[in-house]
Design a protein around this motif. Structure first.
Motif, mmCIF file in Angstrom:
data_model
loop_
_atom_site.group_PDB
_atom_site.id
_atom_site.type_symbol
_atom_site.label_atom_id
_atom_site.label_comp_id
_atom_site.label_asym_id
_atom_site.label_seq_id
_atom_site.Cartn_x
_atom_site.Cartn_y
_atom_site.Cartn_z
ATOM 1 N N ALA A 44 -38.336 7.858 -14.584
ATOM 2 C CA ALA A 44 -38.224 7.186 -15.804
ATOM 3 C C ALA A 44 -36.630 7.794 -16.397
ATOM 4 C CB ALA A 44 -39.532 7.705 -16.591
ATOM 5 N N GLY A 45 -36.291 8.616 -15.793
ATOM 6 C CA GLY A 45 -34.805 9.145 -15.954
ATOM 7 C C GLY A 45 -33.864 8.262 -15.340
ATOM 8 N N ILE A 46 -34.026 7.259 -14.562
ATOM 9 C CA ILE A 46 -33.189 6.348 -13.888
ATOM 10 C C ILE A 46 -33.318 5.009 -14.463
ATOM 11 C CG2 ILE A 46 -32.260 5.449 -11.663
ATOM 12 C CD1 ILE A 46 -33.602 7.770 -10.280
ATOM 13 N N VAL A 47 -32.468 4.769 -15.604
ATOM 14 C CA VAL A 47 -32.627 3.620 -16.469
ATOM 15 C C VAL A 47 -31.560 2.698 -15.887
ATOM 16 C CG1 VAL A 47 -32.692 2.537 -18.572
ATOM 17 C CG2 VAL A 47 -33.805 4.712 -17.992
ATOM 18 N N VAL A 48 -31.695 1.324 -15.675
ATOM 19 C CA VAL A 48 -30.708 0.320 -15.374
ATOM 20 C C VAL A 48 -30.148 -0.342 -16.639
ATOM 21 C CG1 VAL A 48 -30.304 -1.915 -14.187
ATOM 22 C CG2 VAL A 48 -31.861 -0.446 -13.088
ATOM 23 N N PRO A 49 -29.038 -0.097 -16.796
ATOM 24 C CA PRO A 49 -28.275 -0.868 -18.033
ATOM 25 C C PRO A 49 -28.353 -2.429 -18.003
ATOM 26 C CG PRO A 49 -26.821 -0.047 -16.763
ATOM 27 C CD PRO A 49 -28.040 0.510 -15.884
ATOM 28 N N ALA A 50 -28.003 -3.021 -19.036
ATOM 29 C CA ALA A 50 -28.150 -4.363 -19.182
ATOM 30 C C ALA A 50 -26.800 -4.717 -18.342
ATOM 31 C CB ALA A 50 -27.902 -4.954 -20.500
ATOM 32 N N PHE A 80 -16.736 -10.800 -11.411
ATOM 33 C CA PHE A 80 -17.884 -10.805 -11.131
ATOM 34 C C PHE A 80 -19.192 -11.088 -11.797
ATOM 35 C CE2 PHE A 80 -14.939 -8.202 -8.458
ATOM 36 C CZ PHE A 80 -15.194 -8.437 -7.084
ATOM 37 N N PRO A 81 -19.974 -11.869 -11.808
ATOM 38 C CA PRO A 81 -20.927 -12.483 -12.857
ATOM 39 C C PRO A 81 -21.975 -11.391 -12.989
ATOM 40 C CG PRO A 81 -21.440 -13.466 -10.524
ATOM 41 C CD PRO A 81 -20.179 -13.038 -10.442
ATOM 42 N N ALA A 82 -22.770 -11.416 -13.873
ATOM 43 C CA ALA A 82 -23.662 -10.320 -14.264
ATOM 44 C C ALA A 82 -25.031 -10.378 -13.207
ATOM 45 C CB ALA A 82 -24.346 -10.708 -15.685
ATOM 46 N N GLY A 83 -25.221 -11.373 -12.534
ATOM 47 C CA GLY A 83 -26.084 -11.313 -11.354
ATOM 48 C C GLY A 83 -25.765 -10.613 -10.401
#
Length: 380
Positions: free
Chosen positions: A152-158, A170-173
């Motif tokens: 839960a402490g490793i959060v992927v940002p937008a 480089f695209p968001a994908g």
């Protein structure tokens, strides 16, 4: 002429009363049978046809009419039984209260000292009313207490597009793919139970792109550890014969970012700290903690069209700093000193201070950044 000598009776008086009864006041008081009053005769006649309803009045309360209550004697056994029942109920409740107080477990804050013998199954920590998560008792006096638990402490940002028309966009994908791979590697290398307990690192190496050969090198370091070939530079491992994890919680904080390196490549960086509650492997002794500060850098894509292998990730750089492990010990494990800050140089180091582990390192590089000199943690 007849003479009546000695007879003084008068022949004109009434004959004597054969019962000799005098109906005076003393006779009335001495009577054993009394005639009921007119009121009593009236009530008895009425109640013989229609018995009276109970008025709820206590039978020992005088009747305002002055007449005796014919139901009083009939109600007295019921009232006596009711008083006995109430008394017994009070006694039962009193006994139950005392017994409950003596046998009900009263929990306080669970101690940190672990005493389970080697080779036996360890029960989980005793839940404490002070903590939502019982494992938090192991971090009670640590800055990590408020950190997130495990992955839960490793959060992927937008993810958003990265770059410019001059360097390439480089695209968001592609950025999202890099973030996802970075999260998987951080979990596999620092939270996987098999890796943490000194087992195989397959869950970590199977995520690596084979083109930087880190997978093969890590496997060699585990089988033949030494200076410059220490697996804990890349993954977190403890020797199960000397160290055991307490509870099932690792405290985690950190962040990941995306950017363009000096070669114009798209990279994602993860800078994270992991705090582990540990105890001696034999179950005796004071518990402690180990703090691992780790950085992974993944190369995601290049302007010329390079991309990592499908489902694999190219680690271009990494760095680590470990607080509370024996100095100059290269056995492929973190070796905590229990109850102390570890280290032996006398240099005090705050493992929770913000540091840049990649400062001065050559990037990209498939080798670890040099660790700082061994010191003693000021706090764990």
């Amino acid at each position: 002429m007849t003479d009546n000598h000695g007879d003084s009776s008068d022949s004109s008086q009434e004959p004597d009363d054969p019962f000799d009864i005098v109906l005076d006041e003393d006779f009335v008081k001495a009577a054993t049978t009394k005639e009921p009053s007119a009121r009593a005769r009236e009530l008895n006649a009425r109640w013989s046809e229609q018995p009276p309803e109970s008025t709820g009045r206590r039978s020992d309360t005088p009747d305002p009419s002055g007449e005796a209550d014919p139901w009083a004697e009939q109600d007295r056994p019921a009232r006596r039984a009711q008083r006995v029942w109430v008394r017994n109920l009070v006694l039962i409740l009193a006994v139950a209260t005392v017994v409950g107080y003596l046998v009900y477990p009263r929990h306080g804050k669970a101690p940190l000292t672990e005493t389970a013998p080697t080779g036996t199954a360890r029960p989980g920590p005793t839940p404490s009313p002070s903590f939502t998560n019982p494992d938090d008792q192991y971090f009670a006096d640590s800055p990590a207490l408020s950190w997130a638990d495990n992955d839960a402490g490793i959060v992927v940002p937008a993810a958003t597009a990265v770059g410019s028309p001059a360097t390439g966009v480089f695209p968001a994908g592609e950025v999202a793919l890099g973030y996802d791979g970075l999260r998987q590697l951080l979990i596999a290398g620092n939270l996987d139970p098999a890796v943490l307990s000194g087992g195989p690192v397959t869950d970590f190496t199977q995520l690596l792109d084979s083109r930087n050969h880190l997978s093969e090198e890590l496997t060699k370091w585990i089988s033949h550890p030494g200076a410059g070939a220490n697996a804990i530079d890349v993954v977190t491992r403890f020797n199960p014969t000397t160290t055991r994890l307490l509870g099932r919680t690792v405290k985690v904080r950190g962040a990941m970012t995306a950017g363009i390196d000096k070669n114009g490549d798209l990279t994602v960086d993860g800078d994270y700290e992991f705090v582990y509650a540990v105890g001696p492997g034999n179950g005796a002794g004071r518990p402690s903690r180990a703090v691992v500060h780790r950085v992974y850098v993944l190369e995601v894509a290049t302007p010329t069209g390079f991309a990592a292998q499908n489902g694999k990730y190219l680690m271009s750089n990494y760095a680590s700093d470990i607080a509370n492990t024996a100095c100059n010990t290269y056995n492929g494990y973190i070796n905590p000193a229990f109850g102390t800050g570890g280290g032996s140089s006398g240099r005090m180091v705050d493992p929770y201070a913000s540091t840049n582990l990649l400062a001065g390192s050559a990037s990209p590089s498939p080798t670890a950044t040099a660790s700082p000199p061994c010191g003693t943690a000021s706090r764990l």
